[in-house]
Design an enzyme around this catalytic site. Structure first.
Site, PDB file in Angstrom:
ATOM      1  N   LYS A  15      50.558 -20.924  -2.564  1.00 43.82           N
ATOM      2  CA  LYS A  15      49.970 -20.488  -2.118  1.00 43.82           C
ATOM      3  C   LYS A  15      49.648 -19.081  -3.277  1.00 43.82           C
ATOM      4  O   LYS A  15      48.335 -18.481  -3.194  1.00 43.82           O
ATOM      5  CB  LYS A  15      50.543 -19.810  -1.119  1.00 43.82           C
ATOM      6  CG  LYS A  15      50.312 -21.197  -0.116  1.00 43.82           C
ATOM      7  CD  LYS A  15      51.472 -20.540   1.580  1.00 43.82           C
ATOM      8  CE  LYS A  15      52.542 -20.332   0.902  1.00 43.82           C
ATOM      9  NZ  LYS A  15      53.430 -21.147   0.979  1.00 43.82           N
ATOM     10  N   GLY A  39      58.104 -17.038  -1.174  1.00 44.39           N
ATOM     11  CA  GLY A  39      58.347 -16.806  -2.645  1.00 44.39           C
ATOM     12  C   GLY A  39      57.115 -17.340  -3.574  1.00 44.39           C
ATOM     13  O   GLY A  39      57.010 -18.456  -3.469  1.00 44.39           O
ATOM     14  N   GLN A 221      54.882 -19.246   4.203  1.00 43.19           N
ATOM     15  CA  GLN A 221      55.642 -21.186   5.366  1.00 43.19           C
ATOM     16  C   GLN A 221      54.469 -21.616   4.831  1.00 43.19           C
ATOM     17  O   GLN A 221      53.580 -21.712   3.902  1.00 43.19           O
ATOM     18  CB  GLN A 221      56.350 -20.788   5.483  1.00 43.19           C
ATOM     19  CG  GLN A 221      57.715 -20.305   5.718  1.00 43.19           C
ATOM     20  CD  GLN A 221      57.587 -18.580   5.520  1.00 43.19           C
ATOM     21  OE1 GLN A 221      56.588 -18.253   6.335  1.00 43.19           O
ATOM     22  NE2 GLN A 221      57.796 -17.762   4.733  1.00 43.19           N
TER      23      GLN A 221
END
Ligand code: GDP
Ligand code: IMO
Ligand code: MG
Length: 420
Positions: A15, A39, A221
Site C-alpha cells: 500500500k 508499516g 492492514q
C-alpha cells in the site's frame, strides 16, 4: 472526489509504495484507520522509508496529508516518525494535519496489549503489540482519550482517570510493569505534537471535496484482517474495508469514486490465524526469501502461500473494487510452476465462498497450475514486454475476478511500476 486505496489480503500488499506512486494525481492523502501496527514501505532515489502513522503521500511537497479520526495514534511513535521524516527535508508543519478526534494510544494500552496476549495461550492473535486493540476497546467503550484532549489544560487529570482501569487490569494479569519507564517519553511526545495542525478533519476534508480537490484515502492492514469480515478473531480492531473510509474520515459514501484494491501475486500473513493456501515447505521458504517477506513493523517472518481467489473475490465484493493493482509479480520469477487457488473443497463440497470458520481443518484448497516464468521483471516498464507465461497467469486471474488489473508492480521502487 475521493478515491480509496486498500489491501485485499492480510496486509503488506504494498500500500505504501502504491500510494506514493499515485500521489502525484492527488491533492490530499488521508489515512482512515489502524495505527502504528501498520508499516508502509516506500522506496525512491535509492532510499527506503517505513511509515507507521503518517500517510504515504508525505514525500510529495504538494500533498496535504491527513491522519483521520478513525486512526489511533501513539504520540511517542508519531514523534519519532515525524522527526525522522523531517531529516529528509519534508515540511511536516505545513503538510501534516491530525484529526482532533483520533484516539490516543496510552502507554498502558501497550502494556495491556502485551499482558492480554501473553494470557491468551494457544489463542494468541500474534498482535504487533502496539496497543491497538485496547485503544479501540476504550473508543467503543466510550472511555478513550483523543488528540483534541491534548490541548485541554486538564489533560493530566483525564489521563490519570483513563489509566485507572488499565492499572486494575494489569494487576489482574499479575503483569510486572513500571509506568515510570514510559510516562516521561509519553508526556514529552504529547507536548511535541501540540506544535502541529490539530484540526476538525471532517469539516476540512469536506471543504476540500467542495473545492474540487482530489483526495486519496489510504487504508492500513488488509480486508482479511477487518474486524467484521476478516478471519475473526485473528484480525485487527478496525474496519479496513472501503466503508471504514467513510467512518474514519467523515465522508459520505456518495463521495467515493474509485476503489483501488491491491493484492500480491501470492499471499502472505503475519501473526496467527487461518491461511488456506499457506506453503509451509520449500516453496514457502523461497517466496519468503525472494520476496523479503519480513514485517516492516516487527521484523517477524511473514507466512507465505499461493494466491487465493475465493478470499480475493470476497475482498473485491466487500470493497467495491473498481481497479486492481498487483504487486510483487517479480518475486514469482524463477518458479517452475505457479499455483492459484480456484476454490475450496470443504468436507467434500466444492465452494468458492468463505466459510464462517476459515480455521476449520477440512478446508482443502483446489489449485490450478500455470507454467512459471524466468528473468528479471524489475526493469520492464511496458505490459507487452512481460513474459507470455506471466500474462497467461494474470489474464486468468483477471477473468476469474472480473475486475481489470490496471497496475502491475515489479519492484519496491517507485519507478518499478507498469501502468497497463
Ligand atoms: P504495506 O503495509 O501494504 O504498505 O506493505 P509493506 O511495506 O509492509 O510490505 C511490502 C513490501 O514489499 C515492502 O518491503 C515494499 O518495499 C515491497 N514491495 C512493494 N511492491 C513490490 C513489488 O512489486 N516487488 C517487490 N519485490 N517488492 C515490493
Ligand atoms: P500494514 O498496514 C500485516 C496483524 C498482526 C496480527 C493482527 C492483529 O502494514 O499492512 P494488531 O497489532 O492489530 O493487534 O494485530 O493483525 N497486523 C498486520 N499484518 N500488516 C499490517 O499492517 C498489520 N497490522 C496488524 O500481525 O496478526
Ligand atoms: Mg506493512
Amino acid at each position: 472526489m475521493v478515491d480509496v486505496v486498500l489491501g485485499l489480503q492480510w496486509g503488506d500488499e504494498g500500500k505504501g509504495k502504491i500510494v506514493d506512486v499515485l500521489t502525484p494525481r492527488y491533492d490530499v492523502v488521508a489515512r482512515f484507520q489502524g495505527g502504528p501496527n501498520a508499516g508502509h514501505s516506500l522506496e525512491f532515489g535509492g532510499n527506503k522509508y517505513v511509515l507507521n502513522t503518517i500517510p504515504s503521500g508525505i514525500f510529495h511537497a504538494h500533498c496535504i496529508n491527513i491522519i483521520g479520526n478513525g486512526v489511533v495514534i501513539d504520540p511517542v511513535q508519531l514523534k519519532k516518525e515525524i522527526e525522522k521524516a523531517m531529516t529528509t527535508g519534508v515540511d511536516i508543519k505545513k503538510n501534516l494535519y491530525i484529526s482532533e478526534k483520533a484516539h490516543l494510544i496510552l502507554p498502558t494500552h501497550r502494556l495491556v496489549d502485551a499482558a492480554s496476549e501473553a494470557n491468551k495461550g494457544v489463542h494468541k492473535v500474534g498482535s504487533t503489540l502496539r496497543g491497538i486493540s485496547p485503544t479501540y476497546q476504550d473508543k467503543i467503550g466510550r472511555s478513550g482519550l483523543r488528540i483534541g484532549d491534548l490541548l485541554d489544560p486538564n489533560f493530566k487529570e483525564k489521563y490519570t482517570h483513563a489509566i485507572a482501569n488499565h492499572k486494575k487490569l494489569l494487576d489482574s494479569f499479575n503483569y510486572d510493569y513500571n509506568l515510570a519507564d514510559h510516562e516521561p517519553a509519553f508526556f514529552e511526545a504529547v507536548e511535541f505534537l501540540k506544535q502541529f495542525k490539530i484540526i476538525n478533519s471532517e469539516y476540512y476534508i469536506n471543504s476540500l471535496i467542495k473545492a474540487g480537490k482530489k483526495i486519496l484515502a489510504e487504508g492500513a492492514q488488509g480486508t482479511l484482517l477487518d474486524i467484521d469480515f476478516g478471519s475473526y478473531p485473528f484480525v485487527t480492531s478496525s474496519n479496513t474495508i472501503t466503508g471504514g473510509a467513510c467512518s474514519g474520515l467523515g465522508i459520505a459514501p456518495q463521495q467515493i469514486n474509485k476503489v483501488f484494491g491491491i493484492f500480491k501475486a501470492y499471499c502472505t500473513r503475519v501473526g496467527n490465524g487461518p491461511f488456506p493456501t499457506e506453503q509451509e515447505n520449500e516453496t514457502g521458504e523461497m517466496l519468503r526469501k525472494l520476496g523479503h517477506e519480513f514485517g516492516a513493523t516487527t521484523g517477524r517472518p511473514r507466512r507465505t502461500g499461493w494466491l487465493d481467489l475465493p478470499t480475493l473475490k470476497y475482498a473485491i465484493m466487500l470493497n467495491g473494487v473498481t481497479d486492481l493493482i498487483c504487486t510483487k509479480s517479480d518475486v514469482l520469477s524463477g518458479f517452475e510452476e505457479v499455483l492459484v487457488c480456484d476454490g475450496y473443497d470443504i468436507n467434500g463440497q466444492k465452494t468458492s465462498e468463505i466459510p464462517f470458520d476459515l480455521s476449520r481443518k477440512d478446508i482443502l484448497p483446489l489449485y490450478r497450475s500455470f507454467p512459471g516464468w524466468t528473468g528479471d521483471l524489475t526493469k520492464i516498464r511496458n505490459y507487452q514486454d512481460l513474459p507470455e507465461t506471466f500474462k497467461t497467469y494474470m489474464d486468468y486471474v483477471e477473468a476469474q475476478i472480473g475486475v481489470p488489473v490496471n497496475v502491475i508492480s515489479v519492484g519496491p521502487d517507485r519507478e518499478e511500476t507498469i501502468m497497463k
